[in-house]
Design a protein around this motif. Sequence first.
Motif, PDB file in Angstrom:
ATOM      1  N   LEU A   1       0.836  -1.206   0.000  1.00 36.03           N
ATOM      2  CA  LEU A   1       0.000   0.000   0.000  1.00 36.03           C
ATOM      3  C   LEU A   1       0.869   1.254   0.000  1.00 36.03           C
ATOM      4  CD1 LEU A   1      -2.733   1.448   0.242  1.00 36.03           C
ATOM      5  CD2 LEU A   1      -2.571   1.129   2.719  1.00 36.03           C
ATOM      6  N   ILE A   2       1.916   1.250   0.791  1.00 35.27           N
ATOM      7  CA  ILE A   2       2.809   2.411   0.844  1.00 35.27           C
ATOM      8  C   ILE A   2       3.423   2.672  -0.529  1.00 35.27           C
ATOM      9  CG2 ILE A   2       5.002   3.243   1.798  1.00 35.27           C
ATOM     10  CD1 ILE A   2       4.157   1.809   4.434  1.00 35.27           C
ATOM     11  N   LYS A   3       3.858   1.609  -1.210  1.00 35.67           N
ATOM     12  CA  LYS A   3       4.434   1.753  -2.555  1.00 35.67           C
ATOM     13  C   LYS A   3       3.401   2.325  -3.521  1.00 35.67           C
ATOM     14  CE  LYS A   3       7.635  -2.059  -1.940  1.00 35.67           C
ATOM     15  NZ  LYS A   3       7.923  -3.456  -2.273  1.00 35.67           N
TER      16      LYS A   3
ATOM     17  N   ALA B   1      -8.809   1.925 -13.121  1.00 37.84           N
ATOM     18  CA  ALA B   1      -8.409   0.573 -12.719  1.00 37.84           C
ATOM     19  C   ALA B   1      -7.391   0.639 -11.576  1.00 37.84           C
ATOM     20  CB  ALA B   1      -7.820  -0.192 -13.898  1.00 37.84           C
ATOM     21  N   HIS B   2      -6.421   1.533 -11.696  1.00 43.78           N
ATOM     22  CA  HIS B   2      -5.411   1.699 -10.664  1.00 43.78           C
ATOM     23  C   HIS B   2      -6.040   2.258  -9.379  1.00 43.78           C
ATOM     24  CE1 HIS B   2      -1.271   1.905  -9.356  1.00 43.78           C
ATOM     25  NE2 HIS B   2      -1.445   3.149  -8.955  1.00 43.78           N
ATOM     26  N   GLY B   3      -6.966   3.188  -9.553  1.00 44.86           N
ATOM     27  CA  GLY B   3      -7.666   3.776  -8.406  1.00 44.86           C
ATOM     28  C   GLY B   3      -8.471   2.729  -7.649  1.00 44.86           C
ATOM     29  N   ARG B   4      -9.121   1.816  -8.378  1.00 44.11           N
ATOM     30  CA  ARG B   4      -9.887   0.738  -7.727  1.00 44.11           C
ATOM     31  C   ARG B   4      -8.980  -0.186  -6.913  1.00 44.11           C
ATOM     32  NH1 ARG B   4     -13.087   1.074 -12.320  1.00 44.11           N
ATOM     33  NH2 ARG B   4     -11.870  -0.473 -13.448  1.00 44.11           N
ATOM     34  N   LYS B   5      -7.798  -0.504  -7.451  1.00 48.22           N
ATOM     35  CA  LYS B   5      -6.854  -1.352  -6.722  1.00 48.22           C
ATOM     36  C   LYS B   5      -6.426  -0.686  -5.416  1.00 48.22           C
ATOM     37  CE  LYS B   5      -4.832  -3.553 -10.782  1.00 48.22           C
ATOM     38  NZ  LYS B   5      -3.630  -3.656 -11.609  1.00 48.22           N
ATOM     39  N   ILE B   6      -6.094   0.580  -5.490  1.00 51.45           N
ATOM     40  CA  ILE B   6      -5.664   1.310  -4.295  1.00 51.45           C
ATOM     41  C   ILE B   6      -6.796   1.365  -3.279  1.00 51.45           C
ATOM     42  CG2 ILE B   6      -4.941   3.568  -3.409  1.00 51.45           C
ATOM     43  CD1 ILE B   6      -3.439   3.944  -6.095  1.00 51.45           C
ATOM     44  N   ALA B   7      -8.007   1.647  -3.739  1.00 50.20           N
ATOM     45  CA  ALA B   7      -9.157   1.718  -2.834  1.00 50.20           C
ATOM     46  C   ALA B   7      -9.421   0.371  -2.171  1.00 50.20           C
ATOM     47  CB  ALA B   7     -10.398   2.194  -3.596  1.00 50.20           C
ATOM     48  N   ALA B   8      -9.289  -0.720  -2.926  1.00 59.85           N
ATOM     49  CA  ALA B   8      -9.518  -2.054  -2.360  1.00 59.85           C
ATOM     50  C   ALA B   8      -8.495  -2.375  -1.274  1.00 59.85           C
ATOM     51  CB  ALA B   8      -9.460  -3.111  -3.466  1.00 59.85           C
TER      52      ALA B   8
ATOM     53  N   LEU C   1      -6.803  -0.153   0.504  1.00 55.55           N
ATOM     54  CA  LEU C   1      -7.099   0.737   1.638  1.00 55.55           C
ATOM     55  C   LEU C   1      -8.233   0.175   2.494  1.00 55.55           C
ATOM     56  CD1 LEU C   1      -6.868   4.264  -0.013  1.00 55.55           C
ATOM     57  CD2 LEU C   1      -5.492   3.443   1.897  1.00 55.55           C
ATOM     58  N   ARG C   2      -9.280  -0.332   1.838  1.00 54.70           N
ATOM     59  CA  ARG C   2     -10.410  -0.914   2.580  1.00 54.70           C
ATOM     60  C   ARG C   2      -9.981  -2.149   3.378  1.00 54.70           C
ATOM     61  NH1 ARG C   2     -12.874   0.032  -2.392  1.00 54.70           N
ATOM     62  NH2 ARG C   2     -14.057   1.956  -2.352  1.00 54.70           N
ATOM     63  N   THR C   3      -9.158  -3.003   2.761  1.00 48.89           N
ATOM     64  CA  THR C   3      -8.678  -4.205   3.445  1.00 48.89           C
ATOM     65  C   THR C   3      -7.879  -3.837   4.681  1.00 48.89           C
ATOM     66  OG1 THR C   3      -8.597  -5.430   1.381  1.00 48.89           O
ATOM     67  CG2 THR C   3      -7.281  -6.298   3.194  1.00 48.89           C
ATOM     68  N   VAL C   4      -6.970  -2.892   4.545  1.00 50.51           N
ATOM     69  CA  VAL C   4      -6.165  -2.470   5.685  1.00 50.51           C
ATOM     70  C   VAL C   4      -7.064  -1.865   6.769  1.00 50.51           C
ATOM     71  CG1 VAL C   4      -4.382  -0.859   6.455  1.00 50.51           C
ATOM     72  CG2 VAL C   4      -4.041  -2.186   4.351  1.00 50.51           C
TER      73      VAL C   4
END
Length: 127
Positions: free
Chosen positions: A89-91, A109-116, A118-121
Motif C-alpha cells: 500500500l505504501i508503494k 483501474a489503478h484507483g480501484r486497486k488502491i481503494a480495495a 485501503l479498505r482491506t487495511v
Amino acid sequence: MPTGKVKWFDSKKGFGFVATDDGQEVFLPSSALPSGVTTVKPGTRMEFGVAEGRRGAQALSARILEKAPSIAKNVRKPAEEMAVITEDLIKLLDGMSNDLHRGRYPDSAHGRKIAAILRTVADNLDV
C-alpha cells in the motif's frame, strides 16, 4: 439490578432492546446509556434498572458490564500478512502521490486497486 444482552440498538433512532437473563425484553433508550456512550453493539452485556413505562419495561441508567465479542478480530489477517499488504500500500500510495504532484489522477483501474487495498487495511485495523 437485572442484567442482560443487547438484542439490537439503532443510534439513529435512539433506542434498542435488551434481552434480560430471565428472557424478558426491555426497551433501551439512548438516554439510559452511560455518559459518553452513544451506541452499543448487539451482544453487549449490561446491567440496568427497570421501570414500567406506558409501553412496558424500560431500562434506566444502564451500565456496560462486558462489550460484545469482536467477530472481525477473530477473522482478521495475521500481522505478518498485514505487514506485506501495508508495504504494498505504501508503494502504491507513493506512486499515486507522485502522479498527483504532476497533476494527474490515477486511471480508474489503478484507483480501484488502491481503494480495495485501503479498505482491506482499514477493515483489519478497525476492530
